[in-house]
Enzyme design. Structure first.
Site, PDB file in Angstrom:
ATOM      1  N   HIS A  72      87.366 -34.656  55.880  1.00 52.34           N
ATOM      2  CA  HIS A  72      86.159 -34.704  56.720  1.00 52.34           C
ATOM      3  C   HIS A  72      85.498 -36.073  56.623  1.00 52.34           C
ATOM      4  O   HIS A  72      85.317 -36.602  55.529  1.00 52.34           O
ATOM      5  CB  HIS A  72      85.158 -33.639  56.278  1.00 52.34           C
ATOM      6  CG  HIS A  72      85.536 -32.246  56.679  1.00 52.34           C
ATOM      7  ND1 HIS A  72      84.766 -31.453  57.503  1.00 52.34           N
ATOM      8  CD2 HIS A  72      86.621 -31.501  56.368  1.00 52.34           C
ATOM      9  CE1 HIS A  72      85.358 -30.297  57.693  1.00 52.34           C
ATOM     10  NE2 HIS A  72      86.499 -30.282  57.011  1.00 52.34           N
ATOM     11  N   TYR A 200      74.713 -28.116  55.508  1.00 50.59           N
ATOM     12  CA  TYR A 200      73.773 -27.688  54.467  1.00 50.59           C
ATOM     13  C   TYR A 200      72.407 -27.558  55.146  1.00 50.59           C
ATOM     14  O   TYR A 200      71.981 -28.487  55.838  1.00 50.59           O
ATOM     15  CB  TYR A 200      73.657 -28.753  53.384  1.00 50.59           C
ATOM     16  CG  TYR A 200      74.879 -28.970  52.530  1.00 50.59           C
ATOM     17  CD1 TYR A 200      75.933 -29.776  52.964  1.00 50.59           C
ATOM     18  CD2 TYR A 200      74.972 -28.407  51.259  1.00 50.59           C
ATOM     19  CE1 TYR A 200      77.051 -29.996  52.157  1.00 50.59           C
ATOM     20  CE2 TYR A 200      76.078 -28.631  50.448  1.00 50.59           C
ATOM     21  CZ  TYR A 200      77.105 -29.418  50.910  1.00 50.59           C
ATOM     22  OH  TYR A 200      78.209 -29.642  50.114  1.00 50.59           O
ATOM     23  N   PRO A 292      76.465 -25.469  42.595  1.00 47.86           N
ATOM     24  CA  PRO A 292      77.509 -25.882  43.552  1.00 47.86           C
ATOM     25  C   PRO A 292      76.998 -26.708  44.735  1.00 47.86           C
ATOM     26  O   PRO A 292      77.783 -27.173  45.533  1.00 47.86           O
ATOM     27  CB  PRO A 292      78.111 -24.557  44.017  1.00 47.86           C
ATOM     28  CG  PRO A 292      77.140 -23.508  43.653  1.00 47.86           C
ATOM     29  CD  PRO A 292      76.341 -24.016  42.508  1.00 47.86           C
ATOM     30  N   LYS A 296      80.408 -30.351  42.967  1.00 48.74           N
ATOM     31  CA  LYS A 296      80.867 -31.205  41.867  1.00 48.74           C
ATOM     32  C   LYS A 296      81.626 -30.470  40.759  1.00 48.74           C
ATOM     33  O   LYS A 296      82.321 -31.100  39.965  1.00 48.74           O
ATOM     34  CB  LYS A 296      79.662 -31.918  41.239  1.00 48.74           C
ATOM     35  CG  LYS A 296      79.037 -32.953  42.154  1.00 48.74           C
ATOM     36  CD  LYS A 296      80.025 -34.035  42.530  1.00 48.74           C
ATOM     37  CE  LYS A 296      79.470 -34.981  43.577  1.00 48.74           C
ATOM     38  NZ  LYS A 296      80.538 -35.679  44.287  1.00 48.74           N
ATOM     39  N   TYR A 384      78.546 -38.106  47.077  1.00 50.09           N
ATOM     40  CA  TYR A 384      79.194 -36.877  47.548  1.00 50.09           C
ATOM     41  C   TYR A 384      80.723 -37.024  47.530  1.00 50.09           C
ATOM     42  O   TYR A 384      81.436 -36.131  47.062  1.00 50.09           O
ATOM     43  CB  TYR A 384      78.728 -36.547  48.974  1.00 50.09           C
ATOM     44  CG  TYR A 384      79.102 -35.138  49.423  1.00 50.09           C
ATOM     45  CD1 TYR A 384      80.314 -34.895  50.067  1.00 50.09           C
ATOM     46  CD2 TYR A 384      78.256 -34.060  49.183  1.00 50.09           C
ATOM     47  CE1 TYR A 384      80.677 -33.621  50.453  1.00 50.09           C
ATOM     48  CE2 TYR A 384      78.609 -32.770  49.580  1.00 50.09           C
ATOM     49  CZ  TYR A 384      79.824 -32.562  50.220  1.00 50.09           C
ATOM     50  OH  TYR A 384      80.189 -31.283  50.591  1.00 50.09           O
TER      51      TYR A 384
END
Ligand code: FAS
Ligand code: PHB
Length: 390
Positions: A72, A200, A292, A296, A384
């Site tokens: 992605h 998110y 979560p 990670k 990220y």
């Protein structure tokens, strides 16, 4: 039995360490408490940092990930039921994230272990570690009704948060840091096509996450009260709550369907220092847990194993123990960076019970600042996708 490294736990940390030690021709044995099928059916993580992708490829177990995984270029942050911020991971950092389920990676690792002829012992009972500060540590366990012992040089504690390894470090030698979050994540799997990108969402009703496993398997989460049980959440209630927490145009794109898995996970940040005691070395969830939100947990297990395996390879190749001596401090450097990022993402995106109006306003302002600043988006993006190993 006698081996060089006794690995306790055959989750991602233990199984990946086994694969890398096999490649380096370092003999080892892996002891797993559960059955193979039980481990393979546990639904866990879904996102790999690019650093993890590189470690998995280098270990020779990346073919199916590269064929079936989904790289992605971006993730979406949504808030207030109307704002959407694409965070352009690849454009900002040159690296992507790989959507590939932990269960798939676990399958790839077990199939590699089968090909390698690795001593991967499932249903190992009463595993215990002994004399870890001596030069001849050993592990005892019971298997098929027979009491066994493995003498070794090193013990790798890859047995997760509820394992036995961490407790083998005396409390007087161990420092633990913990933050328990006042909510949980209710997750479902559905055999429906996922959204094109992860979303998110921060909403006054609570956090939500839209994720993926493959073109016909989706993973979704909603923040829920920690005292909830899955019996409180019918599929209909889940889908309507998720939609209520998303901007309408995103909610309208979600293809709903019956859940084929539903579970609630508590959220905590936890770190145990040090990650080495004598010839016992901890890797993965045995030493640390992250909420979560930052994706990670699995990736920290991979980075611990990357560092530990390099240190063991140097030790067995030319007696160089510098990597082992440095392992705990090197691993904890990356652990704390990911713990902080996961805490920050959790604090940014969740509705905390009892939060004051001031704290709400701080969240909203931080999201608005992210939307206005390429520098802030780059900072989020590089954490990220995972900072490269030194
Ligand atoms: P694991 O816990 O995966 O593996 C440890 C292994 O050791 C297990 O197989 C266990 O059976 C075995 N074991 C335990 N005690 C033993 C003993 N005494 N003897 C022998 N074996 C023993 N991370 C993310 O990044 N994203 C997510 O969405 C996410 N969701 C999660 C949901 C849940 C419910 C849980 C529990 C974790 C989630 N995680 C997530 C984190 C998860 O992916 C872990 O970070 C990852 O599994 C860590 O791998 P290991 O360190 O190998 O630990
Ligand atoms: C998942 O797909 O399970 C997932 C993705 C991203 C996260 C957490 C979980 O931050």
């Amino acid at each position: 039995m006698r081996t060089s490294v006794a690995i306790i736990g055959a989750g991602p940390a233990g199984a990946l360490l086994s694969q890398i030690l096999h490649n380096a021709e370092i003999d080892h044995v892996v002891l797993e408490r559960q059955t193979r099928d039980y481990v393979l059916t546990r639904i866990r993580a879904g996102v790999l940092e690019w650093s993890s992708v590189e470690v998995i490829r280098a270990a020779g177990v990346g073919d199916r990930m590269d064929a079936d995984g989904d790289a992605h270029d971006l993730i979406n942050l949504a808030w207030g039921g109307k704002h959407v911020l694409p965070v352009q991971l690849k454009a900002l950092t040159g690296r992507q994230m790989m959507a590939y389920g932990q269960t798939e990676l676990q399958q790839d690792l077990y199939e590699a272990a089968d090909r390698n002829g690795t001593a991967l012992i499932f249903s190992a009972e009463n595993v215990a570690v002994h004399d870890v500060t001596s030069d001849s540590p050993y592990v005892t366990f019971r298997h098929n009704g027979v009491d066994e012992r493995i003498d070794c040089d090193y013990i790798a504690g890859c047995d997760g948060f509820h394992g036995v390894s961490r407790a083998a470090i005396p409390e007087s030698e161990r420092t633990e840091f913990e933050r328990i979050y006042p909510f949980g994540w209710l997750g479902i799997l559905s055999e429906t096509p996922p959204l094109p990108h992860l979303v998110y969402t921060n909403h006054e009703r609570g956090f939500g996450l839209c994720s993926t496993r493959n073109p016909m398997l989706s993973r979704y989460y909603v923040q829920c009260p920690i005292e909830d049980s899955i019996d409180d959440w019918s599929d209909d209630r889940f889908w309507s709550e998720l939609a209520a927490r998303l901007p309408t145009h995103i909610a309208n794109d979600i293809v709903t369907g019956p859940s084929i898995e539903k579970s609630i996970a508590p959220l905590r940040s936890f770190v145990a220092e040090p990650m080495r005691h004598g010839n016992l070395l901890l890797a993965g969830d045995s030493a640390h847990i992250v909420p979560p939100t930052g994706a990670k947990g699995l990736n920290l297990a991979v980075s611990d194993v990357h560092l530990l395996s390099q240190a063991l390879i140097a030790r067995y190749a030319n007696g160089d123990t510098a990597g082992l001596d440095q392992y705990s401090s090197d691993a904890l450097h990356r652990v704390w960076a990911s713990v902080r990022f996961s805490w920050w993402m959790t604090t940014l995106l969740h509705r905390f019970p009892g939060a004051t109006d001031f704290e709400q306003r701080m969240q909203e302002r931080e999201l608005e600042y992210l939307a206005s600043s390429a520098a802030a988006q780059t900072s989020l993006a590089e954490q990220y996708v995972g900072v490269p190993f030194v």
